[in-house]
Motif scaffolding. Structure first.
Motif, PDB file in Angstrom:
ATOM      1  N   LEU A  15     -37.814 -38.842  47.341  1.00 16.41           N
ATOM      2  CA  LEU A  15     -36.574 -38.504  46.645  1.00 16.41           C
ATOM      3  C   LEU A  15     -35.372 -38.665  47.566  1.00 16.41           C
ATOM      4  CD1 LEU A  15     -37.651 -35.321  44.732  1.00 16.41           C
ATOM      5  CD2 LEU A  15     -36.546 -37.313  43.730  1.00 16.41           C
ATOM      6  N   GLU A  16     -35.551 -38.238  48.809  1.00 12.10           N
ATOM      7  CA  GLU A  16     -34.452 -38.336  49.766  1.00 12.10           C
ATOM      8  C   GLU A  16     -34.065 -39.802  49.945  1.00 12.10           C
ATOM      9  OE1 GLU A  16     -34.025 -35.545  53.266  1.00 12.10           O
ATOM     10  OE2 GLU A  16     -34.629 -37.368  54.287  1.00 12.10           O
ATOM     11  N   ARG A  17     -35.082 -40.662  50.049  1.00 10.03           N
ATOM     12  CA  ARG A  17     -34.799 -42.097  50.209  1.00 10.03           C
ATOM     13  C   ARG A  17     -34.155 -42.668  48.960  1.00 10.03           C
ATOM     14  NH1 ARG A  17     -39.662 -42.565  52.212  1.00 10.03           N
ATOM     15  NH2 ARG A  17     -40.525 -43.418  50.286  1.00 10.03           N
ATOM     16  N   ARG A  18     -34.701 -42.327  47.793  1.00  9.24           N
ATOM     17  CA  ARG A  18     -34.247 -42.953  46.539  1.00  9.24           C
ATOM     18  C   ARG A  18     -32.850 -42.515  46.142  1.00  9.24           C
ATOM     19  NH1 ARG A  18     -37.728 -44.755  42.504  1.00  9.24           N
ATOM     20  NH2 ARG A  18     -35.779 -45.025  41.355  1.00  9.24           N
ATOM     21  N   ALA A  19     -32.558 -41.218  46.279  1.00 11.09           N
ATOM     22  CA  ALA A  19     -31.262 -40.721  45.796  1.00 11.09           C
ATOM     23  C   ALA A  19     -30.309 -40.420  46.942  1.00 11.09           C
ATOM     24  CB  ALA A  19     -31.461 -39.467  44.952  1.00 11.09           C
ATOM     25  N   ASP A 189     -28.264 -47.340  44.143  1.00 15.42           N
ATOM     26  CA  ASP A 189     -28.790 -48.581  43.560  1.00 15.42           C
ATOM     27  C   ASP A 189     -27.683 -49.534  43.132  1.00 15.42           C
ATOM     28  OD1 ASP A 189     -31.330 -47.593  43.821  1.00 15.42           O
ATOM     29  OD2 ASP A 189     -31.551 -47.026  41.710  1.00 15.42           O
ATOM     30  N   LEU A 190     -27.933 -50.821  43.303  1.00 13.32           N
ATOM     31  CA  LEU A 190     -27.102 -51.858  42.706  1.00 13.32           C
ATOM     32  C   LEU A 190     -27.775 -52.297  41.414  1.00 13.32           C
ATOM     33  CD1 LEU A 190     -26.260 -53.979  45.870  1.00 13.32           C
ATOM     34  CD2 LEU A 190     -24.748 -52.391  44.660  1.00 13.32           C
ATOM     35  N   VAL A 220     -24.095 -46.163  52.809  1.00 15.65           N
ATOM     36  CA  VAL A 220     -24.339 -47.111  51.718  1.00 15.65           C
ATOM     37  C   VAL A 220     -23.343 -46.881  50.581  1.00 15.65           C
ATOM     38  CG1 VAL A 220     -26.007 -47.736  49.912  1.00 15.65           C
ATOM     39  CG2 VAL A 220     -26.804 -47.335  52.250  1.00 15.65           C
ATOM     40  N   VAL A 221     -23.180 -45.618  50.204  1.00 17.29           N
ATOM     41  CA  VAL A 221     -22.466 -45.293  48.962  1.00 17.29           C
ATOM     42  C   VAL A 221     -20.943 -45.432  49.119  1.00 17.29           C
ATOM     43  CG1 VAL A 221     -21.932 -43.363  47.400  1.00 17.29           C
ATOM     44  CG2 VAL A 221     -24.305 -43.816  48.066  1.00 17.29           C
ATOM     45  N   VAL A 222     -20.400 -44.917  50.209  1.00 12.32           N
ATOM     46  CA  VAL A 222     -18.928 -44.867  50.300  1.00 12.32           C
ATOM     47  C   VAL A 222     -18.308 -46.271  50.283  1.00 12.32           C
ATOM     48  CG1 VAL A 222     -16.969 -44.136  51.715  1.00 12.32           C
ATOM     49  CG2 VAL A 222     -18.876 -42.584  51.323  1.00 12.32           C
ATOM     50  N   PRO A 223     -18.810 -47.234  51.082  1.00 13.55           N
ATOM     51  CA  PRO A 223     -18.193 -48.567  50.995  1.00 13.55           C
ATOM     52  C   PRO A 223     -18.316 -49.177  49.597  1.00 13.55           C
ATOM     53  CG  PRO A 223     -19.506 -48.381  52.980  1.00 13.55           C
ATOM     54  CD  PRO A 223     -19.817 -47.166  52.160  1.00 13.55           C
ATOM     55  N   ARG A 224     -19.388 -48.875  48.905  1.00 15.92           N
ATOM     56  CA  ARG A 224     -19.533 -49.423  47.545  1.00 15.92           C
ATOM     57  C   ARG A 224     -18.546 -48.779  46.582  1.00 15.92           C
ATOM     58  NH1 ARG A 224     -26.103 -49.553  47.128  1.00 15.92           N
ATOM     59  NH2 ARG A 224     -26.431 -51.327  48.511  1.00 15.92           N
ATOM     60  N   LEU A 225     -18.348 -47.471  46.740  1.00 18.95           N
ATOM     61  CA  LEU A 225     -17.359 -46.805  45.867  1.00 18.95           C
ATOM     62  C   LEU A 225     -15.984 -47.409  46.093  1.00 18.95           C
ATOM     63  CD1 LEU A 225     -18.295 -43.017  46.192  1.00 18.95           C
ATOM     64  CD2 LEU A 225     -18.544 -44.447  44.153  1.00 18.95           C
ATOM     65  N   VAL A 226     -15.655 -47.632  47.364  1.00 14.58           N
ATOM     66  CA  VAL A 226     -14.327 -48.179  47.673  1.00 14.58           C
ATOM     67  C   VAL A 226     -14.223 -49.608  47.130  1.00 14.58           C
ATOM     68  CG1 VAL A 226     -12.750 -48.794  49.543  1.00 14.58           C
ATOM     69  CG2 VAL A 226     -14.041 -46.669  49.656  1.00 14.58           C
ATOM     70  N   ALA A 227     -15.319 -50.352  47.251  1.00  8.89           N
ATOM     71  CA  ALA A 227     -15.305 -51.728  46.731  1.00  8.89           C
ATOM     72  C   ALA A 227     -15.199 -51.753  45.211  1.00  8.89           C
ATOM     73  CB  ALA A 227     -16.571 -52.455  47.179  1.00  8.89           C
ATOM     74  N   ALA A 228     -15.622 -50.673  44.574  1.00 11.41           N
ATOM     75  CA  ALA A 228     -15.546 -50.624  43.105  1.00 11.41           C
ATOM     76  C   ALA A 228     -14.129 -50.349  42.615  1.00 11.41           C
ATOM     77  CB  ALA A 228     -16.489 -49.536  42.575  1.00 11.41           C
TER      78      ALA A 228
END
Ligand SMILES: C[S@@+](CC[C@H](N)C(=O)[O-])C[C@H]1O[C@@H](n2cnc3c(N)ncnc32)[C@H](O)[C@@H]1O
Length: 423
Positions: A15-19, A189-190, A220-228
């Motif tokens: 779970l830690e890895r997935r979420a 996830d993408l 992983v998440v923060v750069p993707r949020l900013v890119a969104a």
């Protein structure tokens, strides 16, 4: 069949890895309870891969979906009164504003956004998406029936006409529910959700989510949020979340300090849209899904042409200006997104009026926004001490009606972050 020793721990690690969630003792206890109820016979890891209902129950057990309507109201009022009118003025005619609540729990946050859009008079030209890793939370959000606890803020109570009593709970009015699209999505996830009608989101709220993620997941998440975000788009995180600007790989992001002291972020206007986040290419957007439940509302064009209010700036300081005046000047500069200029005035204010709590809080905010973490940490700790010495419900001058108790909490939360940041 009973589960082999260690299987519980392996499921948690999965779970830690997935979420990307930091798993603590509370999670473990909740998960053990849920596993005992839904799958006492074991076989958890296999079922996690193949059984959607089991996976949903397990994710729901470790997701902290605590939320409430109008949470962090100062941010939301800034969004309604400054950000939305500004975006309307800046975006081309006909642009539909795109708002995303990422990690939306049971829907309290995206529904709050829908209410704010209506209050700003722009509901008929905006789309709201809410996503959460927990399918069970999304399902609860779609039913839109809430306990009194979710409506505990004064701002929600002021809007009680939006909620109809329903068997001990409160059902959100159908027109608000219909204006929000809720979906399951794991921020690890993408592909990321694509806005329905634009190259990027105008506003992303990801509040009280980042603080639960592991450092690897944050990267992983923060750069993707900013890119969104579209160029000029806004990112709102919560006061207790780690600062997104401190996450490696995050693109340019300006910190904007609110008049009440919190910080939100804006992607510069000049940043190209659809930048590639870290090493992973940003996915091509899926074709927009129709919104079967969305209803168009009456036109509000006449009310939306409000230009972004210009921050009124005091004239240059007189030589004899006292601490409170320098503090007010620093706060005005912070609110105008000019933290480097605010810093000097905030330092002068704290020097001239060493017992003036707002001066130290302002200094902390200006120092934090300009990357001076050690200065920020000291200033926040001093501010917390000074606010603590006041009566908790005293309304503090120079702080737009906030109470000493609320500001002490805010200063302490910032002090903790900058304790870590200072090393
Ligand atoms: C404490 S709630 C915050 C809700 C709301 N944003 C607020 O501020 O009130 C955190 C939410 O983040 C969700 N979450 C945690 N990890 C996530 C992930 N990897 N992807 C999407 N949502 C996630 C949880 O399921 C939970 O509903």
């Amino acid at each position: 069949m009973t589960e082999a020793p260690g299987a519980h721990g392996r499921l948690l690690a999965q779970l830690e890895r997935r979420a990307g969630l930091r798993i603590d003792r509370g999670h473990e206890q909740r998960l053990a309870r849920v596993l005992g109820q839904v799958a006492p016979e074991g076989g958890w890891r296999e079922r996690f891969g193949s059984d959607a209902a089991f996976r949903s129950a397990v994710i729901d057990a470790v997701a902290i979906d605590e939320s409430y309507f109008f949470r962090h109201h100062a941010q939301l009022e800034y969004l309604r009164d400054v950000v939305l009118p500004g975006l309307v003025a800046e975006r081309p005619a006909g642009h539909r504003l795109q708002l995303w609540s990422a990690g939306c729990a049971d829907g309290e946050e995206p529904y709050t956004l829908a209410v704010l859009l209506a209050e700003a008079g722009v509901a008929d030209r905006a789309d709201v998406l809410g996503t959460d890793v927990s399918p069970a939370a999304v399902e609860r959000g779609r039913t839109a029936r809430y306990s009194r606890w979710a409506l505990r803020s004064r701002r929600a109570q002021d809007r009680s006409h939006l909620f109809d009593p329903d068997g001990g709970r409160f059902r959100l009015r159908a027109e608000v529910v219909a204006s929000v699209d809720l979906r399951t999505h794991n921020l690890m996830d993408l592909p990321y959700p694509a806005p329905t009608a634009a190259p990027g989101f105008d506003v992303v709220l990801c509040r009280n989510v980042l603080l639960h993620l592991t450092p690897d997941a944050l990267a992983v998440v923060v750069p993707r949020l900013v890119a969104a975000l579209a160029a000029g788009g806004w990112l709102f995180t919560a006061p207790a979340d780690p600062s997104p600007v401190a996450v490696p790989g995050t693109g340019p992001l300006d910190a904007v300090v609110l008049p009440t002291g919190g910080v939100v972020y804006r992607r510069p206007d000049t940043a190209p849209t659809a930048r590639v986040p870290v090493a992973t290419p940003f996915p091509v957007a899926a074709p927009p899904r129709p919104h079967p439940r969305r209803r168009r509302r009456r036109s509000v064009a006449a009310r939306v042409a409000t230009p972004r209010p210009a921050a009124s700036m005091p004239p240059p300081p007189a030589a004899d200006e006292d601490g409170p005046a320098r503090c007010a000047r620093a706060r005005a500069l912070l609110a105008a997104g000019r933290p480097a200029e605010a810093l000097g005035h905030a330092m002068a204010a704290a020097f001239l009026s060493p017992d003036l709590a707002p001066a130290h809080l302002t200094l902390g905010l200006a120092a934090a926004a300009t990357g001076r973490h050690a200065v920020a940490g000291r200033a926040f700790r001093r501010a917390a001490e000074l606010f603590d010495a006041m009566a908790g419900d005293d309304v503090v001058e120079l702080a737009e009606g906030e109470t000493a108790g609320a500001l002490a909490d805010l200063a302490r939360a910032h002090a903790l972050l900058h304790l870590e940041g200072a090393t």
